[in-house]
Design an enzyme around this catalytic site. Structure first.
Site, PDB file in Angstrom:
ATOM      1  N   LYS A 161      28.895  38.709  48.498  1.00  0.00           N
ATOM      2  CA  LYS A 161      27.641  39.325  48.764  1.00  0.00           C
ATOM      3  C   LYS A 161      26.562  38.521  47.932  1.00  0.00           C
ATOM      4  O   LYS A 161      25.667  37.665  48.536  1.00  0.00           O
ATOM      5  CB  LYS A 161      27.583  40.628  48.302  1.00  0.00           C
TER       6      LYS A 161
ATOM      7  N   ASN B  34      25.659  45.626  41.582  1.00  0.00           N
ATOM      8  CA  ASN B  34      25.716  47.054  40.993  1.00  0.00           C
ATOM      9  C   ASN B  34      24.596  47.564  40.042  1.00  0.00           C
ATOM     10  O   ASN B  34      24.958  48.039  39.149  1.00  0.00           O
ATOM     11  CB  ASN B  34      27.069  46.975  40.312  1.00  0.00           C
TER      12      ASN B  34
ATOM     13  N   ARG C 189      26.802  41.852  33.040  1.00  0.00           N
ATOM     14  CA  ARG C 189      26.358  40.640  33.588  1.00  0.00           C
ATOM     15  C   ARG C 189      26.110  39.415  32.788  1.00  0.00           C
ATOM     16  O   ARG C 189      25.956  38.173  33.220  1.00  0.00           O
ATOM     17  CB  ARG C 189      25.381  40.833  34.802  1.00  0.00           C
TER      18      ARG C 189
ATOM     19  N   PRO D 290      24.312  38.782  54.215  1.00  0.00           N
ATOM     20  CA  PRO D 290      24.861  39.339  53.227  1.00  0.00           C
ATOM     21  C   PRO D 290      25.046  40.759  53.649  1.00  0.00           C
ATOM     22  O   PRO D 290      24.369  41.584  53.930  1.00  0.00           O
ATOM     23  CB  PRO D 290      23.777  39.513  52.052  1.00  0.00           C
TER      24      PRO D 290
ATOM     25  N   ARG E 173      15.426  47.992  37.437  1.00  0.00           N
ATOM     26  CA  ARG E 173      16.203  47.373  36.105  1.00  0.00           C
ATOM     27  C   ARG E 173      16.339  46.013  36.331  1.00  0.00           C
ATOM     28  O   ARG E 173      16.374  45.127  35.483  1.00  0.00           O
ATOM     29  CB  ARG E 173      17.534  48.032  35.988  1.00  0.00           C
TER      30      ARG E 173
ATOM     31  N   HIS F  12      24.163  49.296  51.602  1.00  0.00           N
ATOM     32  CA  HIS F  12      23.534  49.700  52.781  1.00  0.00           C
ATOM     33  C   HIS F  12      23.941  49.146  54.027  1.00  0.00           C
ATOM     34  O   HIS F  12      24.102  49.718  55.021  1.00  0.00           O
ATOM     35  CB  HIS F  12      22.163  49.422  52.092  1.00  0.00           C
TER      36      HIS F  12
ATOM     37  N   ASP G 223      25.757  44.463  51.900  1.00  0.00           N
ATOM     38  CA  ASP G 223      25.906  45.147  50.699  1.00  0.00           C
ATOM     39  C   ASP G 223      26.420  46.697  51.183  1.00  0.00           C
ATOM     40  O   ASP G 223      26.598  46.779  52.566  1.00  0.00           O
ATOM     41  CB  ASP G 223      24.748  45.254  49.681  1.00  0.00           C
TER      42      ASP G 223
END
Length: 250
Positions: free
Chosen positions: A193, A107, A151, A210, A112, A214, A212
């Site tokens: 994921k 997320n 996180r 994986p 970042r 997208h 995600d």
DNA sequence: CAACAGGCGGGAC
DNA sequence: GTCCCGCCTGTT
């Protein structure tokens, strides 16, 4: 192989283009410079280091052309994706680094993610990727200064579990994909994921796929009747990378 | 300024 | 098991 494509493929967050067009990669406690001129590559390291680290890192023993040729001639989307990203490789990166890196990635956005990792490295390990001991020793207070957001509690827990022996990172290497994936998922902050990304980029289980947001959209749009998983069994992760990278251009 | 970014945990059912 | 919600925080 294409460095530009690899750098932009979103699997490594400590690879950067430099002013002279070469790429700088920090990994395995060292820093490499590579210059690409067409199909010619100049590595800054010794022959010995190339053989011991980078040959494997860039997955040079895998025949990607052969894999590309196995794509269904009727699948115009996958053919286009593989052609577009034909220089992408599934890197063999450091296992511990992949665990922490992809926990951070959830997320989150790429700038970042890179920033958080850079601050962690500089603050905790003098530029190298911090070990479990180095992360754990600073505690949550230190970790919370690195822009990790919520996180941070996942990461400190993972580092603590690794230090006290509750979680055996190296033991993952002796497991098959299914067991490694299940073991990773049992950890706080690691879901399906992230576990797949660690399997693919840290353990080189090339069959990991994986999914995600997208990839999910791509599958819904281009494979409403289901992706042909069986056809590409054994190297699904490479197909995933082709699709993911192809999607990034938009 | 609200919405979003390479998900996950936790609670409801 | 599936569904849904809230979540840190830097950017746009």
């Amino acid at each position: 192989m294409d460095l530009e494509q690899i750098a932009r493929s979103g699997q490594c967050f400590r690879m950067n283009k430099t002013e002279d067009g070469s790429y700088a990669i920090k990994a395995f406690g060292t820093e490499l410079r590579i210059l690409q001129d067409g199909s010619e590559f100049t590595f800054s390291c010794s022959e010995e280091e190339f053989e011991s680290i980078w040959h494997n890192y860039f997955d040079l023993s895998t025949d990607y052309n052969k894999i590309k040729q196995s794509i269904d001639a009727d699948d115009s989307y996958l053919l286009a994706a593989a052609e577009y990203g034909s220089g992408v490789r599934i890197l063999n990166q450091d296992l511990w680094e992949m665990i922490i890196t992809f926990m951070i990635s959830q997320n989150n956005n790429i700038p970042r993610i890179k920033k958080s990792i850079e601050v962690m490295c500089d603050t905790l390990a003098d530029g190298a990727f911090p070990s479990a001991e180095q992360i754990a020793s600073g505690g949550i207070e230190k970790l919370s200064e690195m822009g990790l957001g919520y996180r941070d509690k996942y990461i400190i827990k993972m580092a603590q579990n690794t230090v006290n022996g509750e979680f055996d990172v190296e033991g993952l290497r002796h497991m098959d994909y299914k067991n490694a994936h299940r073991t990773l998922m049992s950890q706080y902050g690691i879901g399906k994921k992230v576990a797949d990304c660690v399997c693919l980029f840290g353990l080189h289980h090339v069959d990991a796929f994986p999914v995600d947001v997208h990839i999910k959209k791509i599958l819904e749009e281009h494979y409403p009747q289901g992706f042909p998983y069986e056809r590409y069994k054994g190297y699904l992760g490479i197909m995933q990378q082709y699709m993911f990278y192809y999607d990034l251009k938009n």
